[in-house]
Design a protein around this motif. Structure first.
Motif, short mmCIF file in Angstrom:
data_model
loop_
_atom_site.label_atom_id
_atom_site.label_comp_id
_atom_site.label_asym_id
_atom_site.label_seq_id
_atom_site.Cartn_x
_atom_site.Cartn_y
_atom_site.Cartn_z
N LYS A 157 0.83 80.82 10.45
CA LYS A 157 -0.50 80.78 9.83
C LYS A 157 -1.25 79.50 10.19
O LYS A 157 -2.27 79.19 9.58
N SER A 158 -0.74 78.76 11.13
CA SER A 158 -1.24 77.41 11.38
C SER A 158 -2.19 77.29 12.56
O SER A 158 -1.90 77.78 13.66
N GLY A 159 -3.32 76.61 12.31
CA GLY A 159 -4.23 76.27 13.38
C GLY A 159 -3.79 74.97 14.02
O GLY A 159 -2.66 74.51 13.82
N VAL A 160 -4.67 74.33 14.75
CA VAL A 160 -4.30 73.11 15.47
C VAL A 160 -4.05 71.94 14.53
O VAL A 160 -3.16 71.11 14.76
N LEU A 161 -4.81 71.83 13.44
CA LEU A 161 -4.63 70.69 12.53
C LEU A 161 -3.26 70.73 11.87
O LEU A 161 -2.60 69.70 11.72
N ALA A 162 -2.83 71.90 11.45
CA ALA A 162 -1.52 72.02 10.81
C ALA A 162 -0.40 71.66 11.78
O ALA A 162 0.58 71.00 11.41
N LYS A 190 -2.69 84.60 21.59
CA LYS A 190 -3.65 83.55 21.20
C LYS A 190 -4.54 84.08 20.08
O LYS A 190 -5.07 85.18 20.17
N ARG A 191 -4.72 83.28 19.03
CA ARG A 191 -5.53 83.74 17.89
C ARG A 191 -6.65 82.77 17.54
O ARG A 191 -7.30 82.90 16.52
N GLY A 192 -6.87 81.78 18.41
CA GLY A 192 -7.92 80.81 18.15
C GLY A 192 -9.29 81.31 18.58
O GLY A 192 -9.45 82.47 18.97
N CYS A 243 -4.96 73.57 20.39
CA CYS A 243 -6.38 73.62 20.05
C CYS A 243 -7.05 74.78 20.79
O CYS A 243 -7.82 75.56 20.20
N ALA A 244 -6.75 74.93 22.07
CA ALA A 244 -7.36 75.98 22.87
C ALA A 244 -6.87 77.37 22.49
O ALA A 244 -7.64 78.33 22.51
N GLU A 245 -5.58 77.46 22.12
CA GLU A 245 -4.99 78.78 21.86
C GLU A 245 -5.01 79.20 20.39
O GLU A 245 -5.19 80.37 20.07
N GLN A 246 -4.83 78.24 19.48
CA GLN A 246 -4.72 78.59 18.07
C GLN A 246 -5.78 77.92 17.19
O GLN A 246 -5.87 78.20 16.00
#
Length: 250
Positions: free
Chosen positions: A64-69, A174-176, A221-224
């Motif tokens: 469930k994590s984006g780049v910041l996590a 990829k989900r970003g 960052c680019a992918e998630q």
């Protein structure tokens, strides 16, 4: 009668002579007692090969994590970073990765199982830092549990194989929002600056950890990474404000 007596005498003489011949040296050998055959030695039974654990497959939908996590979790789980203020601000961003074992603790357990095959501790720690960014805190928590429960080298390798498989799957799925490379670089620089300011005298340690995983964070960052969290992060003035940014993939 005389003839009969002579025959009897001859018979007795022959019988006595035969017995004497058997006892005399150089006579016929007595029959040897049959030899007792030694029981055949059984071949040692082959040891049953220990069955290896079944392959482990992690469900990447748990991520469930984006780049910041991802960036916050690899920083927070290092024993080199103990700043209470920074830890507090990283906790929400990392989805509370601090509740799991540190990289150093995992490496100590792994070294016991790997014995003379264990890499230097610093190399092990760096490898885990990269893995946390690659798979995110949710999936890595499952990897960490697998490693902690492993009692053999085969079981440990099972965890490693599962982590690598999850990396490949997440790279494909990829989900970003497809954030541009230039924007991702700005995000990394800004995150690093805020984290170092929050760390006080541990700023150097923070910088070293983040620089080690720079390429991984840019890829994440680019992918998630989502546009919303990146824009929010770039406008944050400090780590406390950064904590309000959404670091989850909904």
């Amino acid at each position: 009668m005389r003839t009969a007596a002579i025959l009897v005498s001859i018979s007795l003489a022959l019988a006595c002579g035969a017995d004497a011949g058997k006892a005399a040296p150089g006579g016929e050998k007595k029959a040897e007692a049959p030899k007792v055959q030694a029981p055949e030695a059984k071949a040692p039974e082959a040891k049953t090969a220990e069955s290896k654990p079944a392959p482990l497959h992690l469900d990447v939908s748990h991520d469930k994590s984006g780049v910041l996590a991802r960036a916050a979790s690899t920083l927070e789980t290092s024993e080199a970073v103990t700043s209470p203020a920074l830890k507090e601000h990283l906790a929400e961003l990392s989805h509370h990765a601090e509740k799991g074992p540190t990289n150093e603790a995992l490496c100590a357990h792994m070294a016991k199982l790997m014995a003379d095959k264990a890499p230097p501790a610093v190399d092990c720690v760096h490898a885990l830092e990269h893995q946390r960014v690659h798979v995110g805190p949710e999936i890595f928590a499952e990897v960490a549990q697998c490693v902690t429960e492993a009692q053999t080298l085969d079981a440990l390798l099972r965890c490693e194989d599962a982590e690598k498989e999850a990396e490949r799957e997440l790279h494909v799925k990829k989900r970003g929002s497809g954030v541009e490379p230039e924007t991702c670089t700005k995000l990394f620089t800004h995150f690093e600056k805020l984290a170092m300011a929050d760390a006080g005298d541990q700023a150097k340690a923070v910088e070293e950890i983040l620089e080690e995983v720079r390429a991984d964070i840019l890829e994440a960052c680019a992918e998630q990474g989502t546009r919303a969290e990146v824009d929010c992060a770039l406008s944050a003035k400090d780590m406390q404000a950064l904590g309000a940014c959404q670091s989850s993939l909904m």
